[in-house]
Scaffold this motif. Structure first.
Motif, PDB file in Angstrom:
ATOM      1  N   ARG A  13       0.851  -1.186   0.000  1.00 56.88           N
ATOM      2  CA  ARG A  13       0.000   0.000   0.000  1.00 56.88           C
ATOM      3  C   ARG A  13       0.889   1.239   0.000  1.00 56.88           C
ATOM      4  NH1 ARG A  13      -3.400   2.210   4.919  1.00 56.88           N
ATOM      5  NH2 ARG A  13      -4.875   3.595   3.869  1.00 56.88           N
ATOM      6  N   ASP A  14       0.616   2.219  -0.853  1.00 60.37           N
ATOM      7  CA  ASP A  14       1.459   3.391  -1.085  1.00 60.37           C
ATOM      8  C   ASP A  14       2.817   2.940  -1.624  1.00 60.37           C
ATOM      9  OD1 ASP A  14      -0.595   4.973  -0.065  1.00 60.37           O
ATOM     10  OD2 ASP A  14       0.231   4.927   1.954  1.00 60.37           O
ATOM     11  N   PRO A  15       2.881   2.521  -2.889  1.00 59.97           N
ATOM     12  CA  PRO A  15       4.101   1.918  -3.458  1.00 59.97           C
ATOM     13  C   PRO A  15       5.343   2.792  -3.375  1.00 59.97           C
ATOM     14  CG  PRO A  15       2.226   1.613  -4.928  1.00 59.97           C
ATOM     15  CD  PRO A  15       1.770   2.550  -3.853  1.00 59.97           C
ATOM     16  N   GLU A  16       5.181   4.121  -3.402  1.00 60.69           N
ATOM     17  CA  GLU A  16       6.360   4.988  -3.387  1.00 60.69           C
ATOM     18  C   GLU A  16       7.166   4.854  -2.101  1.00 60.69           C
ATOM     19  OE1 GLU A  16       2.719   7.313  -2.118  1.00 60.69           O
ATOM     20  OE2 GLU A  16       3.269   5.932  -3.731  1.00 60.69           O
ATOM     21  N   VAL A  17       6.492   4.540  -1.006  1.00 61.54           N
ATOM     22  CA  VAL A  17       7.196   4.337   0.262  1.00 61.54           C
ATOM     23  C   VAL A  17       8.102   3.116   0.178  1.00 61.54           C
ATOM     24  CG1 VAL A  17       6.915   3.868   2.720  1.00 61.54           C
ATOM     25  CG2 VAL A  17       5.344   5.424   1.559  1.00 61.54           C
ATOM     26  N   PHE A  18       7.608   2.055  -0.412  1.00 55.02           N
ATOM     27  CA  PHE A  18       8.407   0.833  -0.532  1.00 55.02           C
ATOM     28  C   PHE A  18       9.510   1.001  -1.571  1.00 55.02           C
ATOM     29  CE2 PHE A  18       4.368  -0.462   1.257  1.00 55.02           C
ATOM     30  CZ  PHE A  18       4.785  -1.246   2.321  1.00 55.02           C
ATOM     31  N   GLU A  19       9.251   1.825  -2.586  1.00 55.62           N
ATOM     32  CA  GLU A  19      10.301   2.124  -3.559  1.00 55.62           C
ATOM     33  C   GLU A  19      11.447   2.879  -2.888  1.00 55.62           C
ATOM     34  OE1 GLU A  19      10.845   4.165  -7.993  1.00 55.62           O
ATOM     35  OE2 GLU A  19       8.965   4.369  -6.896  1.00 55.62           O
ATOM     36  N   ALA A  20      11.113   3.819  -2.011  1.00 56.82           N
ATOM     37  CA  ALA A  20      12.141   4.545  -1.265  1.00 56.82           C
ATOM     38  C   ALA A  20      12.936   3.601  -0.377  1.00 56.82           C
ATOM     39  CB  ALA A  20      11.495   5.644  -0.425  1.00 56.82           C
ATOM     40  N   LEU A  21      12.238   2.661   0.256  1.00 54.59           N
ATOM     41  CA  LEU A  21      12.918   1.705   1.122  1.00 54.59           C
ATOM     42  C   LEU A  21      13.905   0.860   0.322  1.00 54.59           C
ATOM     43  CD1 LEU A  21      12.936   0.503   4.044  1.00 54.59           C
ATOM     44  CD2 LEU A  21      11.318  -1.182   3.204  1.00 54.59           C
ATOM     45  N   GLN A  22      13.466   0.344  -0.810  1.00 53.98           N
ATOM     46  CA  GLN A  22      14.307  -0.564  -1.583  1.00 53.98           C
ATOM     47  C   GLN A  22      15.467   0.155  -2.270  1.00 53.98           C
ATOM     48  OE1 GLN A  22      12.277  -2.659  -4.732  1.00 53.98           O
ATOM     49  NE2 GLN A  22      13.836  -4.236  -4.860  1.00 53.98           N
ATOM     50  N   LYS A  23      15.181   1.323  -2.856  1.00 63.47           N
ATOM     51  CA  LYS A  23      16.191   1.981  -3.687  1.00 63.47           C
ATOM     52  C   LYS A  23      17.117   2.912  -2.911  1.00 63.47           C
ATOM     53  CE  LYS A  23      13.577   1.821  -8.014  1.00 63.47           C
ATOM     54  NZ  LYS A  23      13.006   2.631  -9.131  1.00 63.47           N
ATOM     55  N   SER A  24      16.656   3.449  -1.783  1.00 58.85           N
ATOM     56  CA  SER A  24      17.457   4.445  -1.071  1.00 58.85           C
ATOM     57  C   SER A  24      17.823   4.038   0.354  1.00 58.85           C
ATOM     58  CB  SER A  24      16.709   5.790  -1.042  1.00 58.85           C
ATOM     59  OG  SER A  24      16.488   6.272  -2.353  1.00 58.85           O
ATOM     60  N   VAL A  25      16.840   3.581   1.119  1.00 57.47           N
ATOM     61  CA  VAL A  25      17.097   3.288   2.529  1.00 57.47           C
ATOM     62  C   VAL A  25      17.955   2.035   2.680  1.00 57.47           C
ATOM     63  CG1 VAL A  25      16.062   2.691   4.743  1.00 57.47           C
ATOM     64  CG2 VAL A  25      15.035   4.477   3.320  1.00 57.47           C
TER      65      VAL A  25
END
Length: 232
Positions: free
Chosen positions: A34-46
């Motif tokens: 839910r809210d894919p951009e949050v998970f994209e931030a986690l995978q690609k940046s965090v």
């Protein structure tokens, strides 16, 4: 106040009914990714940030505070596999919720069609298997995840989580008053390791609540970080 007197009466005279009422009024809206951009931030940046600097073999610890029935916890577990950055068992994800009913469901790891509305089909095939009662999480993911009942306002109890690298607490504190939000944020700051990340919901902000965190502008999203220079 009359409503508080009623609650005290229920707790004293009918504790089982009071617990049932508490479960019934809680809000549990969730789904995988839910809210894919949050998970994209986690995978690609965090995730890449967590790898440097870090001793070889050190474990990544993630806490999902207010995990509901577990979809967010398992979503993060899937991302750790997809990212390919972490050896097996190098990640531990702890999900907590105030609802005992939700914690039981999260541990069971069985989901219906409504939980899958945002998950890529190939990930559904890879990380779930179907039985007569729904889609079951594969053991590979279950081994990374733990669940427990926890009231975020109980800071002493929260110490069982230990120190963590990432805290997810999305769309939980919108239901708290300002004093309660401050208490929870202070507890999160204490639980995070220096350099650790706090990810909130898009309608939530630390504005007027805490100046201890750094606001980090990622390409995919905005997150908060405990300064690396912070004393443990």
């Amino acid at each position: 106040r009359p409503e508080r007197a009623l609650v005290r009466l229920l707790l004293r005279e009918e504790p089982q009914e009071a617990r049932q009422l508490h479960e019934d009024v809680l809000i549990h809206v969730t789904a995988f990714f839910r809210d894919p951009e949050v998970f994209e931030a986690l995978q690609k940046s965090v995730f890449p940030e967590l790898l440097t600097p870090r001793p070889e073999g050190a474990q990544i610890r993630i806490w999902v505070a207010g995990c509901s029935t577990g979809e967010e916890v398992y979503s993060i577990a899937m991302l750790t596999r997809e990212a390919g950055l972490f050896p097996s068992r190098a990640v531990r994800i702890f999900g907590s919720d105030i609802s005992r009913r939700c914690v039981v469901a999260a541990r069971r790891g069985v989901y219906g069609a409504s939980s899958f509305r945002a998950i890529p089909p190939e990930m559904r095939r890879r990380y779930f298997f179907e039985r007569h009662d729904g889609m079951h999480v594969v053991e590979e993911l279950r081994a990374l995840c733990q669940f427990g009942q926890l009231n975020l306002l109980d800071s002493a109890r929260a110490s069982v989580v230990g120190r963590v690298d990432v805290i997810f607490c999305r769309n939980v504190m919108i239901y708290f008053d300002e004093a309660s939000r401050r208490r929870v944020i202070e507890m999160f700051y204490d639980r995070l390791l220096p350099g650790g990340f706090l990810l909130l919901g898009h309608s939530e902000s630390l504005l007027n609540i805490s100046t201890a965190f750094e606001l980090v502008h990622l390409r995919e999203d905005l997150v908060y970080r405990k300064p690396i220079s912070a004393v443990r």
